[in-house]
Design a protein around this motif. Structure first.
Motif, PDB file in Angstrom:
ATOM      1  N   GLN A  86       0.804  -1.224   0.000  1.00  0.00           N
ATOM      2  CA  GLN A  86       0.000   0.000   0.000  1.00  0.00           C
ATOM      3  C   GLN A  86       0.836   1.273   0.000  1.00  0.00           C
ATOM      4  OE1 GLN A  86      -2.631   0.797   3.411  1.00  0.00           O
ATOM      5  NE2 GLN A  86      -4.264   1.119   1.942  1.00  0.00           N
ATOM      6  N   ALA A  87       1.779   1.405   0.921  1.00  0.00           N
ATOM      7  CA  ALA A  87       2.544   2.658   1.000  1.00  0.00           C
ATOM      8  C   ALA A  87       3.308   2.935  -0.285  1.00  0.00           C
ATOM      9  CB  ALA A  87       3.491   2.608   2.200  1.00  0.00           C
ATOM     10  N   LEU A  88       3.943   1.909  -0.845  1.00  0.00           N
ATOM     11  CA  LEU A  88       4.711   2.107  -2.073  1.00  0.00           C
ATOM     12  C   LEU A  88       3.797   2.413  -3.256  1.00  0.00           C
ATOM     13  CD1 LEU A  88       7.430   2.101  -3.511  1.00  0.00           C
ATOM     14  CD2 LEU A  88       7.175  -0.371  -3.823  1.00  0.00           C
ATOM     15  N   THR A  89       2.707   1.665  -3.395  1.00  0.00           N
ATOM     16  CA  THR A  89       1.815   1.894  -4.534  1.00  0.00           C
ATOM     17  C   THR A  89       1.123   3.248  -4.436  1.00  0.00           C
ATOM     18  OG1 THR A  89       0.043   0.656  -3.410  1.00  0.00           O
ATOM     19  CG2 THR A  89       1.427  -0.561  -4.948  1.00  0.00           C
ATOM     20  N   HIS A  90       0.747   3.667  -3.223  1.00  0.00           N
ATOM     21  CA  HIS A  90       0.146   4.990  -3.070  1.00  0.00           C
ATOM     22  C   HIS A  90       1.158   6.086  -3.378  1.00  0.00           C
ATOM     23  CE1 HIS A  90      -3.367   3.086  -1.380  1.00  0.00           C
ATOM     24  NE2 HIS A  90      -3.919   4.251  -1.133  1.00  0.00           N
ATOM     25  N   LEU A  91       2.412   5.872  -3.005  1.00  0.00           N
ATOM     26  CA  LEU A  91       3.450   6.854  -3.292  1.00  0.00           C
ATOM     27  C   LEU A  91       3.626   7.022  -4.798  1.00  0.00           C
ATOM     28  CD1 LEU A  91       5.726   8.651  -2.056  1.00  0.00           C
ATOM     29  CD2 LEU A  91       7.230   6.668  -2.308  1.00  0.00           C
ATOM     30  N   VAL A  92       3.749   5.914  -5.512  1.00  0.00           N
ATOM     31  CA  VAL A  92       3.913   5.971  -6.966  1.00  0.00           C
ATOM     32  C   VAL A  92       2.680   6.602  -7.613  1.00  0.00           C
ATOM     33  CG1 VAL A  92       4.168   4.585  -9.059  1.00  0.00           C
ATOM     34  CG2 VAL A  92       5.495   4.002  -7.008  1.00  0.00           C
ATOM     35  N   SER A  93       1.498   6.202  -7.157  1.00  0.00           N
ATOM     36  CA  SER A  93       0.259   6.741  -7.729  1.00  0.00           C
ATOM     37  C   SER A  93       0.138   8.231  -7.461  1.00  0.00           C
ATOM     38  CB  SER A  93      -0.942   5.999  -7.144  1.00  0.00           C
ATOM     39  OG  SER A  93      -0.913   4.633  -7.509  1.00  0.00           O
ATOM     40  N   LYS A  94       0.575   8.669  -6.280  1.00  0.00           N
ATOM     41  CA  LYS A  94       0.521  10.095  -5.945  1.00  0.00           C
ATOM     42  C   LYS A  94       1.444  10.892  -6.863  1.00  0.00           C
ATOM     43  CE  LYS A  94      -0.471  13.651  -3.255  1.00  0.00           C
ATOM     44  NZ  LYS A  94      -1.803  14.308  -3.319  1.00  0.00           N
ATOM     45  N   VAL A  95       2.623  10.366  -7.133  1.00  0.00           N
ATOM     46  CA  VAL A  95       3.557  11.049  -8.040  1.00  0.00           C
ATOM     47  C   VAL A  95       2.950  11.160  -9.435  1.00  0.00           C
ATOM     48  CG1 VAL A  95       5.791  10.872  -9.204  1.00  0.00           C
ATOM     49  CG2 VAL A  95       5.623  10.415  -6.746  1.00  0.00           C
ATOM     50  N   ILE A  96       2.358  10.061  -9.915  1.00  0.00           N
ATOM     51  CA  ILE A  96       1.741  10.084 -11.241  1.00  0.00           C
ATOM     52  C   ILE A  96       0.612  11.109 -11.292  1.00  0.00           C
ATOM     53  CG2 ILE A  96       0.364   8.737 -12.876  1.00  0.00           C
ATOM     54  CD1 ILE A  96       1.985   6.285 -11.984  1.00  0.00           C
ATOM     55  N   THR A  97      -0.216  11.146 -10.241  1.00  0.00           N
ATOM     56  CA  THR A  97      -1.320  12.106 -10.191  1.00  0.00           C
ATOM     57  C   THR A  97      -0.805  13.539 -10.193  1.00  0.00           C
ATOM     58  OG1 THR A  97      -2.729  10.547  -8.990  1.00  0.00           O
ATOM     59  CG2 THR A  97      -3.309  12.872  -8.851  1.00  0.00           C
ATOM     60  N   ASP A  98       0.249  13.793  -9.408  1.00  0.00           N
ATOM     61  CA  ASP A  98       0.780  15.155  -9.305  1.00  0.00           C
ATOM     62  C   ASP A  98       1.456  15.622 -10.592  1.00  0.00           C
ATOM     63  OD1 ASP A  98      -0.177  15.245  -6.757  1.00  0.00           O
ATOM     64  OD2 ASP A  98       1.767  15.067  -5.756  1.00  0.00           O
ATOM     65  N   LEU A  99       1.848  14.696 -11.473  1.00  0.00           N
ATOM     66  CA  LEU A  99       2.415  15.083 -12.766  1.00  0.00           C
ATOM     67  C   LEU A  99       1.361  15.727 -13.664  1.00  0.00           C
ATOM     68  CD1 LEU A  99       4.706  12.036 -13.626  1.00  0.00           C
ATOM     69  CD2 LEU A  99       5.437  14.354 -13.055  1.00  0.00           C
ATOM     70  N   ASP A 100       0.086  15.438 -13.397  1.00  0.00           N
ATOM     71  CA  ASP A 100      -1.023  16.033 -14.163  1.00  0.00           C
ATOM     72  C   ASP A 100      -0.810  15.863 -15.664  1.00  0.00           C
ATOM     73  OD1 ASP A 100      -3.452  17.305 -14.452  1.00  0.00           O
ATOM     74  OD2 ASP A 100      -2.577  19.325 -14.455  1.00  0.00           O
ATOM     75  N   LEU A 101      -0.606  14.624 -16.081  1.00  0.00           N
ATOM     76  CA  LEU A 101      -0.351  14.333 -17.490  1.00  0.00           C
ATOM     77  C   LEU A 101      -1.594  14.593 -18.341  1.00  0.00           C
ATOM     78  CD1 LEU A 101       1.557  10.955 -16.991  1.00  0.00           C
ATOM     79  CD2 LEU A 101       2.559  13.218 -17.428  1.00  0.00           C
ATOM     80  N   PRO A 102      -1.423  15.115 -19.538  1.00  0.00           N
ATOM     81  CA  PRO A 102      -2.584  15.338 -20.412  1.00  0.00           C
ATOM     82  C   PRO A 102      -3.129  14.006 -20.925  1.00  0.00           C
ATOM     83  CG  PRO A 102      -0.552  15.762 -21.606  1.00  0.00           C
ATOM     84  CD  PRO A 102      -0.152  15.528 -20.174  1.00  0.00           C
ATOM     85  N   PRO A 103      -4.395  13.976 -21.314  1.00  0.00           N
ATOM     86  CA  PRO A 103      -4.961  12.738 -21.877  1.00  0.00           C
ATOM     87  C   PRO A 103      -4.169  12.300 -23.107  1.00  0.00           C
ATOM     88  CG  PRO A 103      -6.688  14.340 -21.399  1.00  0.00           C
ATOM     89  CD  PRO A 103      -5.386  15.063 -21.235  1.00  0.00           C
ATOM     90  N   ALA A 104      -3.957  10.991 -23.215  1.00  0.00           N
ATOM     91  CA  ALA A 104      -3.185  10.457 -24.346  1.00  0.00           C
ATOM     92  C   ALA A 104      -4.139   9.935 -25.420  1.00  0.00           C
ATOM     93  CB  ALA A 104      -2.277   9.332 -23.873  1.00  0.00           C
ATOM     94  N   PRO A 105      -3.875  10.240 -26.700  1.00  0.00           N
ATOM     95  CA  PRO A 105      -4.761   9.748 -27.772  1.00  0.00           C
ATOM     96  C   PRO A 105      -4.657   8.247 -27.978  1.00  0.00           C
ATOM     97  CG  PRO A 105      -2.847  10.853 -28.690  1.00  0.00           C
ATOM     98  CD  PRO A 105      -2.783  11.080 -27.212  1.00  0.00           C
ATOM     99  N   TYR A 106      -3.574   7.658 -27.544  1.00  0.00           N
ATOM    100  CA  TYR A 106      -3.402   6.202 -27.613  1.00  0.00           C
ATOM    101  C   TYR A 106      -2.407   5.828 -26.514  1.00  0.00           C
ATOM    102  CZ  TYR A 106      -0.334   8.601 -30.871  1.00  0.00           C
ATOM    103  OH  TYR A 106       0.481   9.523 -31.463  1.00  0.00           O
ATOM    104  N   THR A 107      -2.538   4.617 -25.990  1.00  0.00           N
ATOM    105  CA  THR A 107      -1.726   4.211 -24.840  1.00  0.00           C
ATOM    106  C   THR A 107      -1.266   2.767 -24.990  1.00  0.00           C
ATOM    107  OG1 THR A 107      -3.556   3.325 -23.523  1.00  0.00           O
ATOM    108  CG2 THR A 107      -3.138   5.697 -23.343  1.00  0.00           C
ATOM    109  N   THR A 108      -0.476   2.346 -24.007  1.00  0.00           N
ATOM    110  CA  THR A 108      -0.115   0.937 -23.880  1.00  0.00           C
ATOM    111  C   THR A 108      -0.868   0.360 -22.690  1.00  0.00           C
ATOM    112  OG1 THR A 108       1.725   1.387 -22.382  1.00  0.00           O
ATOM    113  CG2 THR A 108       2.193   1.406 -24.762  1.00  0.00           C
TER     114      THR A 108
END
Length: 249
Positions: free
Chosen positions: A176-198
């Motif tokens: 939990q702590a590690l996954t929440h940390l990684v997820s929080k970093v991804i959220t804080d990056l505020d990435l724009p929507p991607a037209p296609y993904t993996t």
């Protein structure tokens, strides 16, 4: 389920639910069809199926569930201690277990049965229901968790795991702590929507979405109140810095 000290003759538990925040609301919604619920939270609306009562009345029930942040648990435990009935079962639902169970043990009257629990789901991950979701039970030594475990399995269809508090917190440091940390970093990056993904990106984005609505208090509890999380967080950032250095060479 036979009648026990924490159930009424018809087998319905009599539960006092203290704290009706996001998780308290979720718990109330799923417990109400199976239990006689009284609730107390001066800052939240009382959901259907829960009778609003004073803190003292909620704390005087045979089963008391504390759905409050770890940061507030000491204050709440001190407030309810004079009203806890002999032999009552007191349950917390915090994401860490060593610290909450220490607080309850030191604050509540002798003879109180303490059952630490960690529902491994929340309002977002259980949006379609709690059946099949996992919950960890960490009973105090001498506390038999079987009645609660049976209720959770039979009435709510939860996948019940038994653990001691230290093993739980060690496990949650990575789960939990590690996954929440990684997820929080991804959220804080505020990435724009991607037209296609993996597929791998979609899984990362889904993990971030599942925790994006969690409160800062919950995030801090997971990261700061788990005694095993700090070392793993340090190792994570060391690995990230080493990787950054290697890529710059």
């Amino acid at each position: 389920m036979a009648s026990t000290p924490e159930t009424m003759p018809d087998g319905r538990p009599a539960i006092g639910l203290i704290g009706l925040g996001a998780f308290g609301q979720l718990a109330a919604r799923h417990l109400a069809p199976h239990a006689d619920l009284t609730g107390h939270d001066p800052h939240a609306p009382m959901p259907d199926g829960v009778q609003a009562v004073t803190l003292a009345e909620a704390a005087a029930q045979p089963v008391v569930i504390l759905a409050v942040p770890v940061q507030a648990l000491g204050e709440v435990a001190a407030a309810i201690a004079p009203h806890i009935q002999p032999g009552a079962l007191v349950i917390d639902v915090a994401s860490v277990k060593l610290e909450p169970m220490r607080i309850l043990r030191e604050t509540l009257p002798a003879g109180t049965r303490i059952l630490g629990t960690h529902p491994l789901f929340g309002p977002q991950s259980a949006a379609q229901g709690v059946a099949g979701q996992s919950i960890v039970l960490c009973p105090e030594p001498g506390v038999d968790p079987e009645c609660a475990a049976s209720f959770l399995r039979e009435r709510l269809a939860l996948d019940v795991h038994l653990s001691d508090a230290d093993t739980h917190d060690r496990t949650m440091a990575s789960v939990q702590a590690l996954t929440h940390l990684v997820s929080k970093v991804i959220t804080d990056l505020d990435l724009p929507p991607a037209p296609y993904t993996t597929r791998s990106f979609e899984l990362l984005a889904e993990a971030a979405r599942l925790v994006s609505q969690d409160s800062d208090a919950l995030f801090r509890a997971i990261e700061r109140h788990n005694p095993h999380a700090a070392d793993l967080r340090r190792r994570f950032f060391e690995a990230a810095r080493a990787l950054d250095k290697r890529l710059a060479e």
